[in-house]
Write a protein that holds these residues in place. Structure first.
Motif, PDB file in Angstrom:
ATOM      1  N   PRO A 279     -30.008  14.899  49.587  1.00 37.98           N
ATOM      2  CA  PRO A 279     -29.271  14.865  48.318  1.00 37.98           C
ATOM      3  C   PRO A 279     -28.145  15.878  48.253  1.00 37.98           C
ATOM      4  CG  PRO A 279     -31.400  15.914  48.029  1.00 37.98           C
ATOM      5  CD  PRO A 279     -31.409  15.318  49.408  1.00 37.98           C
ATOM      6  N   GLU A 280     -28.285  16.975  48.978  1.00 40.96           N
ATOM      7  CA  GLU A 280     -27.261  18.021  48.925  1.00 40.96           C
ATOM      8  C   GLU A 280     -25.929  17.564  49.528  1.00 40.96           C
ATOM      9  OE1 GLU A 280     -29.453  18.224  52.742  1.00 40.96           O
ATOM     10  OE2 GLU A 280     -30.068  18.129  50.643  1.00 40.96           O
ATOM     11  N   ASP A 281     -25.975  16.517  50.318  1.00 39.15           N
ATOM     12  CA  ASP A 281     -24.743  16.009  50.931  1.00 39.15           C
ATOM     13  C   ASP A 281     -23.978  15.042  50.025  1.00 39.15           C
ATOM     14  OD1 ASP A 281     -25.268  17.428  53.255  1.00 39.15           O
ATOM     15  OD2 ASP A 281     -26.353  15.760  54.185  1.00 39.15           O
ATOM     16  N   GLY A 282     -24.599  14.611  48.938  1.00 42.19           N
ATOM     17  CA  GLY A 282     -23.986  13.582  48.098  1.00 42.19           C
ATOM     18  C   GLY A 282     -22.961  14.119  47.115  1.00 42.19           C
ATOM     19  N   VAL A 283     -21.956  13.300  46.855  1.00 42.28           N
ATOM     20  CA  VAL A 283     -20.990  13.532  45.771  1.00 42.28           C
ATOM     21  C   VAL A 283     -21.015  12.278  44.900  1.00 42.28           C
ATOM     22  CG1 VAL A 283     -18.589  13.953  45.140  1.00 42.28           C
ATOM     23  CG2 VAL A 283     -19.548  15.030  47.189  1.00 42.28           C
ATOM     24  N   SER A 284     -21.637  12.383  43.738  1.00 41.78           N
ATOM     25  CA  SER A 284     -21.832  11.207  42.890  1.00 41.78           C
ATOM     26  C   SER A 284     -20.512  10.730  42.285  1.00 41.78           C
ATOM     27  CB  SER A 284     -22.819  11.514  41.769  1.00 41.78           C
ATOM     28  OG  SER A 284     -22.872  10.434  40.853  1.00 41.78           O
ATOM     29  N   ALA A 285     -20.109   9.546  42.684  1.00 41.91           N
ATOM     30  CA  ALA A 285     -18.903   8.951  42.094  1.00 41.91           C
ATOM     31  C   ALA A 285     -19.095   8.689  40.603  1.00 41.91           C
ATOM     32  CB  ALA A 285     -18.544   7.653  42.816  1.00 41.91           C
ATOM     33  N   PHE A 286     -20.362   8.527  40.183  1.00 43.83           N
ATOM     34  CA  PHE A 286     -20.624   8.306  38.760  1.00 43.83           C
ATOM     35  C   PHE A 286     -20.336   9.564  37.940  1.00 43.83           C
ATOM     36  CE2 PHE A 286     -23.872   4.571  39.024  1.00 43.83           C
ATOM     37  CZ  PHE A 286     -22.947   3.839  39.739  1.00 43.83           C
ATOM     38  N   LEU A 287     -20.774  10.723  38.444  1.00 45.16           N
ATOM     39  CA  LEU A 287     -20.518  11.968  37.714  1.00 45.16           C
ATOM     40  C   LEU A 287     -19.028  12.284  37.692  1.00 45.16           C
ATOM     41  CD1 LEU A 287     -23.481  14.191  38.962  1.00 45.16           C
ATOM     42  CD2 LEU A 287     -23.254  12.968  36.789  1.00 45.16           C
ATOM     43  N   VAL A 288     -18.358  12.013  38.816  1.00 53.56           N
ATOM     44  CA  VAL A 288     -16.899  12.183  38.841  1.00 53.56           C
ATOM     45  C   VAL A 288     -16.259  11.234  37.833  1.00 53.56           C
ATOM     46  CG1 VAL A 288     -14.819  12.093  40.254  1.00 53.56           C
ATOM     47  CG2 VAL A 288     -16.980  12.857  41.262  1.00 53.56           C
ATOM     48  N   GLY A 289     -16.755   9.994  37.832  1.00 52.84           N
ATOM     49  CA  GLY A 289     -16.209   9.000  36.908  1.00 52.84           C
ATOM     50  C   GLY A 289     -16.395   9.389  35.457  1.00 52.84           C
ATOM     51  N   ALA A 290     -17.519  10.056  35.143  1.00 53.54           N
ATOM     52  CA  ALA A 290     -17.731  10.497  33.768  1.00 53.54           C
ATOM     53  C   ALA A 290     -16.645  11.472  33.336  1.00 53.54           C
ATOM     54  CB  ALA A 290     -19.111  11.147  33.640  1.00 53.54           C
ATOM     55  N   ASP A 291     -16.272  12.391  34.238  1.00 52.99           N
ATOM     56  CA  ASP A 291     -15.197  13.333  33.909  1.00 52.99           C
ATOM     57  C   ASP A 291     -13.853  12.616  33.786  1.00 52.99           C
ATOM     58  OD1 ASP A 291     -16.917  15.431  33.796  1.00 52.99           O
ATOM     59  OD2 ASP A 291     -16.372  16.298  35.737  1.00 52.99           O
ATOM     60  N   VAL A 292     -13.639  11.606  34.631  1.00 54.95           N
ATOM     61  CA  VAL A 292     -12.391  10.834  34.549  1.00 54.95           C
ATOM     62  C   VAL A 292     -12.319  10.103  33.209  1.00 54.95           C
ATOM     63  CG1 VAL A 292     -11.133   8.865  35.500  1.00 54.95           C
ATOM     64  CG2 VAL A 292     -12.104  10.594  37.031  1.00 54.95           C
ATOM     65  N   LEU A 293     -13.430   9.478  32.825  1.00 57.62           N
ATOM     66  CA  LEU A 293     -13.451   8.750  31.554  1.00 57.62           C
ATOM     67  C   LEU A 293     -13.131   9.658  30.378  1.00 57.62           C
ATOM     68  CD1 LEU A 293     -16.505   6.325  31.790  1.00 57.62           C
ATOM     69  CD2 LEU A 293     -14.121   5.684  31.410  1.00 57.62           C
ATOM     70  N   LYS A 294     -13.650  10.884  30.419  1.00 57.01           N
ATOM     71  CA  LYS A 294     -13.396  11.823  29.328  1.00 57.01           C
ATOM     72  C   LYS A 294     -11.962  12.345  29.342  1.00 57.01           C
ATOM     73  CE  LYS A 294     -16.960  14.430  30.353  1.00 57.01           C
ATOM     74  NZ  LYS A 294     -17.931  15.542  30.297  1.00 57.01           N
ATOM     75  N   ALA A 295     -11.325  12.323  30.509  1.00 55.34           N
ATOM     76  CA  ALA A 295     -10.003  12.937  30.646  1.00 55.34           C
ATOM     77  C   ALA A 295      -8.850  11.988  30.326  1.00 55.34           C
ATOM     78  CB  ALA A 295      -9.836  13.481  32.061  1.00 55.34           C
ATOM     79  N   ILE A 296      -9.008  10.718  30.668  1.00 51.87           N
ATOM     80  CA  ILE A 296      -7.861   9.809  30.530  1.00 51.87           C
ATOM     81  C   ILE A 296      -7.719   9.342  29.079  1.00 51.87           C
ATOM     82  CG2 ILE A 296      -8.047   9.049  32.915  1.00 51.87           C
ATOM     83  CD1 ILE A 296      -9.306   6.458  31.944  1.00 51.87           C
ATOM     84  N   PRO A 297      -6.487   9.060  28.649  1.00 51.98           N
ATOM     85  CA  PRO A 297      -6.274   8.597  27.270  1.00 51.98           C
ATOM     86  C   PRO A 297      -6.844   7.208  27.059  1.00 51.98           C
ATOM     87  CG  PRO A 297      -4.227   8.488  28.519  1.00 51.98           C
ATOM     88  CD  PRO A 297      -5.226   9.192  29.392  1.00 51.98           C
ATOM     89  N   GLN A 298      -7.540   7.028  25.950  1.00 49.15           N
ATOM     90  CA  GLN A 298      -8.092   5.732  25.597  1.00 49.15           C
ATOM     91  C   GLN A 298      -8.024   5.537  24.098  1.00 49.15           C
ATOM     92  OE1 GLN A 298     -11.658   4.184  27.802  1.00 49.15           O
ATOM     93  NE2 GLN A 298     -11.864   6.322  28.437  1.00 49.15           N
TER      94      GLN A 298
END
Length: 384
Positions: free
Chosen positions: A206-225
């Motif tokens: 698990p330590e090798d993983g980078v969750s695209a979902f967690l990254v996506g959550a930050d993207v969703l919060k950052a982009i204008p909607q």
């Protein structure tokens, strides 16, 4: 332009309702318009139209292409006027059970009603039949009936415009009551955000993983909607990713769209989404791919245009209150204008479209037929 001899249209309300329900019951969701196209074709041939189909459906594996029909009227010297709508509905209307309450037509709640846009089809055919029955002089009339409108205006996008004889026309396709005049529509593009993290097994590394979902959550919060400054709308509507519950997801794709009344505002918002998304992924060590897909361009018809003046006078003569609106909703109007035709959208009064609660008032159905007749007469008067 005011008619020389204002004409009052007297419509058989029960006939209009029967006609609407007959069209609404013909099942024809997007790309499966074959059955309704056959019925319309025979109807138009019986009315004296010449009918042809294009091959637009071959671009998206549909059953049938767009229908283009022409009737010369009584004075072929007048430039033809087109009336356009789409033959598809967003969902099936198979086994439709209509319910009429207090002058409003609903389905029984198990299907959509299909008033979007069987209401326009009813208005056009009933209006033209009224003109023919009463031997009212008029110029040529063209019908442009598209397929797959509900799936991104595909039919209009691939329409064979060489088959179209007319230059100017109307599209009844808005939830505003009859009397609504829409002279301005939006520019729209889709955007696609791909987030590349790193997949790994939660039980092994698990330590090798980078969750695209967690990254996506930050993207969703950052982009204008939502509704943004300058009458701009932005939305993320689709999120896809993940393989197994035991795998930290390494990939995520978001698809959204932006709508704006100017190309500049559209482009600026798309650029801002990319900038904010790029900034949001930086702390995670993920990568981002970003692409843009044009949907349609906007239109803006001057309120002094003959099409608008004739619409106003048609409503005035039938004592239907008229009003102007701008819409961020897309319609075939966008694509037809983009391809050199000139047209505006008019309201025909369907409500709660694309849901099982969809409904339309009988008054709107009748007023749409009256307006169709008047628009044809005004077009004749303005070219004499």
């Amino acid at each position: 332009m005011k008619s020389k001899m204002p004409y009052k249209v007297h419509i058989d309300k029960e006939l209009v309702v029967r006609s609407f329900l007959e069209w609404a019951k013909i099942d024809a969701p997007s790309s499966k318009e074959g059955n309704i196209a056959k019925v319309i074709e025979q109807k138009l041939l019986n009315m004296g139209f010449t009918v042809q189909f294009d091959s637009a459906h071959e671009e998206f594996d549909g059953q049938v292409g767009n229908l283009i029909a022409h009737w010369p009227g009584t004075d072929p010297s007048i430039p033809p006027l087109f009336l356009s709508t789409h033959m598809d509905t967003v969902l099936p209307t198979a086994n439709l059970v209509p319910v009429i309450r207090d002058g409003v037509i609903y389905s029984d709640g198990t299907t959509i009603l299909g008033a979007d846009d069987r209401a326009a089809l009813t208005a056009y055919l009933q209006g033209i039949e009224y003109i023919q029955k009463h031997n009212i002089p008029c110029g040529p009339i063209e019908l442009i009936l598209t397929v797959c409108e509900q799936q991104g205006l595909k039919g209009a996008r691939y329409l064979d415009y060489s088959k179209v004889q007319s230059q100017f026309g109307y599209i009844f396709d808005s939830d505003g009551d009859v009397g609504q005049i829409i002279t301005r529509g939006p520019f729209s593009s889709k955007f696609h955000i791909e987030i590349l993290g790193k997949a790994s097994h939660i039980g092994l590394n698990p330590e090798d993983g980078v969750s695209a979902f967690l990254v996506g959550a930050d993207v969703l919060k950052a982009i204008p909607q939502g509704k943004l400054e300058g009458n701009v709308l932005a939305n993320v509507g689709i999120i896809e990713g993940g393989d197994l519950s035991s795998i930290i997801p390494g990939y995520l794709k978001m698809t959204g769209e932006v709508r704006a009344f100017t190309q500049e505002n559209l482009d600026n918002t798309l650029d801002d989404i990319y900038l904010k998304a790029s900034q949001a992924i930086q702390p995670h060590g993920a990568k981002l791919n970003y692409s843009i897909e044009k949907k349609y361009v906007g239109f803006n018809i001057d309120r002094n245009h003959l099409l608008v003046e004739n619409a106003i006078q048609s409503f005035v003569d039938e004592e239907i209150p008229y009003y102007f609106t701008e819409t961020l909703g897309g319609a075939d109007t966008n694509t037809l204008n983009e391809n050199g035709l000139t047209c505006i959208t008019l309201g025909n009064g369907f409500k709660n479209l694309h849901t099982f609660q969809e409904h339309i008032s009988i008054d709107n159905l009748v007023n749409a037929v009256k307006t169709t007749v008047q628009l044809i007469l005004k077009w004749r008067d303005s070219h004499q």
